[in-house]
Motif scaffolding. Structure first.
Motif, PDB file in Angstrom:
ATOM      1  N   ARG A  71       8.530  48.113  60.187  1.00 36.63           N
ATOM      2  CA  ARG A  71       8.116  48.418  58.817  1.00 36.63           C
ATOM      3  C   ARG A  71       9.254  48.137  57.838  1.00 36.63           C
ATOM      4  O   ARG A  71      10.338  48.690  57.971  1.00 36.63           O
ATOM      5  N   HIS A  99       0.314  61.308  58.338  1.00 32.29           N
ATOM      6  CA  HIS A  99       1.597  61.574  58.995  1.00 32.29           C
ATOM      7  C   HIS A  99       1.414  62.832  59.853  1.00 32.29           C
ATOM      8  O   HIS A  99       0.605  63.702  59.527  1.00 32.29           O
ATOM      9  N   ASN A 125       2.272  56.037  54.770  1.00 34.41           N
ATOM     10  CA  ASN A 125       3.650  55.577  55.023  1.00 34.41           C
ATOM     11  C   ASN A 125       3.692  54.397  55.978  1.00 34.41           C
ATOM     12  O   ASN A 125       4.693  53.691  56.038  1.00 34.41           O
ATOM     13  N   ARG A 159      12.486  50.079  59.761  1.00 31.79           N
ATOM     14  CA  ARG A 159      12.163  51.148  60.709  1.00 31.79           C
ATOM     15  C   ARG A 159      11.170  50.615  61.735  1.00 31.79           C
ATOM     16  O   ARG A 159      10.335  49.765  61.407  1.00 31.79           O
ATOM     17  N   ALA A 195       4.023  62.362  49.657  1.00 26.61           N
ATOM     18  CA  ALA A 195       5.395  61.978  50.048  1.00 26.61           C
ATOM     19  C   ALA A 195       5.706  60.524  49.717  1.00 26.61           C
ATOM     20  O   ALA A 195       6.808  60.199  49.280  1.00 26.61           O
ATOM     21  N   GLN A 196       4.714  59.641  49.921  1.00 25.87           N
ATOM     22  CA  GLN A 196       4.967  58.203  49.717  1.00 25.87           C
ATOM     23  C   GLN A 196       4.452  57.720  48.364  1.00 25.87           C
ATOM     24  O   GLN A 196       4.474  56.519  48.103  1.00 25.87           O
ATOM     25  N   HIS A 217      13.817  63.559  48.721  1.00 27.91           N
ATOM     26  CA  HIS A 217      14.671  62.491  49.263  1.00 27.91           C
ATOM     27  C   HIS A 217      13.997  61.134  49.335  1.00 27.91           C
ATOM     28  O   HIS A 217      14.665  60.131  49.539  1.00 27.91           O
ATOM     29  N   LYS A 218      12.675  61.094  49.161  1.00 22.37           N
ATOM     30  CA  LYS A 218      11.994  59.791  49.127  1.00 22.37           C
ATOM     31  C   LYS A 218      11.865  59.285  47.700  1.00 22.37           C
ATOM     32  O   LYS A 218      11.251  58.243  47.457  1.00 22.37           O
ATOM     33  N   ASP A 231      -0.962  64.899  50.303  1.00 18.93           N
ATOM     34  CA  ASP A 231       0.397  64.626  50.745  1.00 18.93           C
ATOM     35  C   ASP A 231       0.891  63.425  49.937  1.00 18.93           C
ATOM     36  O   ASP A 231       0.488  62.291  50.191  1.00 18.93           O
ATOM     37  N   ALA A 266      10.845  53.982  52.822  1.00 19.98           N
ATOM     38  CA  ALA A 266       9.784  54.963  53.076  1.00 19.98           C
ATOM     39  C   ALA A 266      10.333  56.120  53.902  1.00 19.98           C
ATOM     40  O   ALA A 266       9.794  57.233  53.868  1.00 19.98           O
ATOM     41  N   ALA A 267      11.410  55.873  54.652  1.00 16.42           N
ATOM     42  CA  ALA A 267      12.039  56.962  55.411  1.00 16.42           C
ATOM     43  C   ALA A 267      12.876  57.817  54.467  1.00 16.42           C
ATOM     44  O   ALA A 267      12.757  59.041  54.445  1.00 16.42           O
ATOM     45  N   SER A 273       8.469  65.182  48.777  1.00 11.73           N
ATOM     46  CA  SER A 273       9.864  65.386  49.150  1.00 11.73           C
ATOM     47  C   SER A 273      10.761  64.729  48.115  1.00 11.73           C
ATOM     48  O   SER A 273      10.477  63.610  47.678  1.00 11.73           O
ATOM     49  N   GLY A 324      10.785  70.299  51.507  1.00  8.96           N
ATOM     50  CA  GLY A 324      10.245  68.942  51.568  1.00  8.96           C
ATOM     51  C   GLY A 324       8.743  68.981  51.803  1.00  8.96           C
ATOM     52  O   GLY A 324       8.133  70.056  51.874  1.00  8.96           O
ATOM     53  N   THR A 325       8.170  67.806  51.962  1.00 10.44           N
ATOM     54  CA  THR A 325       6.725  67.702  52.178  1.00 10.44           C
ATOM     55  C   THR A 325       6.290  68.519  53.391  1.00 10.44           C
ATOM     56  O   THR A 325       5.277  69.224  53.349  1.00 10.44           O
ATOM     57  N   THR A 326       7.064  68.402  54.467  1.00 17.77           N
ATOM     58  CA  THR A 326       6.696  69.096  55.706  1.00 17.77           C
ATOM     59  C   THR A 326       6.573  70.590  55.461  1.00 17.77           C
ATOM     60  O   THR A 326       5.593  71.225  55.877  1.00 17.77           O
ATOM     61  N   SER A 333       2.966  65.378  59.972  1.00 17.33           N
ATOM     62  CA  SER A 333       3.185  66.626  59.228  1.00 17.33           C
ATOM     63  C   SER A 333       1.956  67.050  58.433  1.00 17.33           C
ATOM     64  O   SER A 333       1.945  68.143  57.864  1.00 17.33           O
TER      65      SER A 333
END
Ligand code: 7TS
Length: 400
Positions: free
Chosen positions: A373, A121, A169, A353, A196-197, A219-220, A194, A28-29, A217, A91-93, A123
């Motif tokens: 997590r 999150h 997340n 994490r 991202a996840q 990278h996820k 969002d 998830a990171a 994002s 990215g998402t942010t 963000s």
């Protein structure tokens, strides 16, 4: 079924950590990257590197063509109506900050409100505060399910936008976006999601969700760091002012007056991370080859198995037990501090994490400092779940 050779595409998974085989459960990171993504990145720098959109020469034209081809790939991946509804960001942010700043400049005035979920999150919280909004959080149950009746009561004539995550997340909850959007649209309020996840775990269809903005994002989802996506429906994206000023986002510039480029270039000021965008294209190919439904089914199996096995460990408390969840398992072990659990697991090669996961309001909701997590991806296996649970059992005496 997930192809048998999938782990061979991720050489990093063979890493030894403190004399143990790595068990990577921090997806998830960020997820690990398959060879095809790393190769796309190195091929770009070895054979194609050039700045896009403004070159008369061969490399620039080719790089531009490939970059724009990935935009069409992303369009198909999330089922957007038009490719110009896809904006590349970092990215998402950055995607959320773009909307909060631009939409905010036009539509959020002092005293105006933004509805977020209680499980956002940071963000998807802080950018709205920076935009000057008052936040109205949607509460959630002990299991981690949003209270939609309470959500309906949060609307007022000052509500400007709803911003919620598709998948939490920290809790893993898959939120009912279609329903959330329907309720917001009945109040003529747009919705930012969002994602991202979500994108690496389930098929996303922005038209079916009917959301106004969707952020994620790379990278996820097996792509390089440094690239992300903002989807914005043509009418809402076309309605908001530019975010950053600079090259490529303009049509004409003079000292007296500047006019802006068309969508999506209006929101892509400066030189983008072209190689990372091409890597994102390779990551989408990787996911489609594995099959999104096959990935979802494999991860659902891992989550069910891990939940069952970890629940049998004495002293484990799970956080996030919603009926509809993605592959995230948050927990505490007795009274042990999550950081101690994470450090001891690392000594046995297990990467998890620990902490608040950038969701401090969730920790306040449960009255805890953080969680441990474990989060799963397509390349994880049941035997890794076994190794993880065995490691937990082994460290247990050290935590008491
Ligand atoms: N939204 C959600 C739901 C996230 O999980 C994250 C990152 C972000 C936004 C921000 O994404 P970024 O790529 O722009 O940084 N979440 C995590 C996490 O859970 N552990 O590390 C990063």
């Amino acid at each position: 079924m997930i192809p048998k050779n999938i782990r061979a595409q991720f050489p990093i998974l063979d890493t030894q950590v403190h004399g143990h085989q790595l068990v990577y459960l921090d997806n998830a990171a960020t997820t690990q990257k398959p060879l095809s993504v790393v190769n796309a990145l190195s091929d770009y720098y070895l054979t194609l590197n050039s700045n896009i959109h403004r070159g008369a020469h061969h490399l620039a034209a080719e790089a531009t063509e490939r970059y724009e081809a990935v935009r069409r790939q992303v369009q198909a991946f999330v089922n957007a109506r038009h490719s110009h509804e896809i904006v590349f960001t970092r990215g998402t942010t950055e995607s959320i900050n773009l909307v909060a700043a631009s939409f905010g400049r036009k539509h959020i005035h002092p005293g105006d409100e933004v509805i977020v979920s209680g499980m956002e999150h940071h963000s998807d919280i802080v950018p709205w505060q920076l935009a000057g909004a008052i936040l109205r959080p949607i509460p959630f149950s002990d299991e981690g399910v949003l209270d939609l009746e309470a959500y309906k009561r949060l609307f007022s004539d000052r509500t400007r936008i709803v911003a919620v995550n598709h998948v939490s997340n920290t809790l893993g909850t898959v939120n009912p976006i279609r329903e959330i959007v329907e309720i917001a649209h009945a109040h003529s309020v747009p919705v930012l999601v969002d994602g991202a996840q979500a994108v690496s775990h389930l098929a996303v269809d922005v038209q079916a969700l009917d959301c106004d903005f969707y952020c994620f994002s790379g990278h996820k989802m097996y792509a390089p760091m440094g690239v992300g996506v903002l989807y914005g429906r043509e009418d809402v994206l076309g309605d908001i002012p530019p975010y950053q000023g600079g090259g490529e986002m303009i049509s004409t510039v003079s000292f007296e007056h500047t006019t802006y480029n068309e969508l999506p270039f209006r929101f892509e000021a400066g030189t983008p991370s072209v190689g990372d965008v091409l890597g994102l294209g390779a990551a989408i190919d990787f996911m489609l080859d594995a099959g999104i439904d096959a990935i979802a089914a494999h991860e659902a199996d891992l989550l069910a198995y891990a939940t069952e096995r970890i629940s049998a460990v004495p002293g484990i408390r799970l956080f996030g037990t919603a009926p509809h969840k993605a592959a995230v398992l948050s927990f505490l072990v007795g009274d042990a501090h999550p950081y101690d659990v994470g450090t001891l697991l690392d000594q046995l090669g297990v990467a998890v994490r620990t902490g608040h996961h950038c969701t401090q309001p969730i920790m306040d909701r449960y009255g805890i400092p953080g969680t441990v997590r474990a989060s799963f991806a397509v390349y994880n296996t049941r035997s890794e779940v076994d190794a993880f649970v065995a490691a937990l059992e082994r460290i247990m005496p050290m935590l008491q």
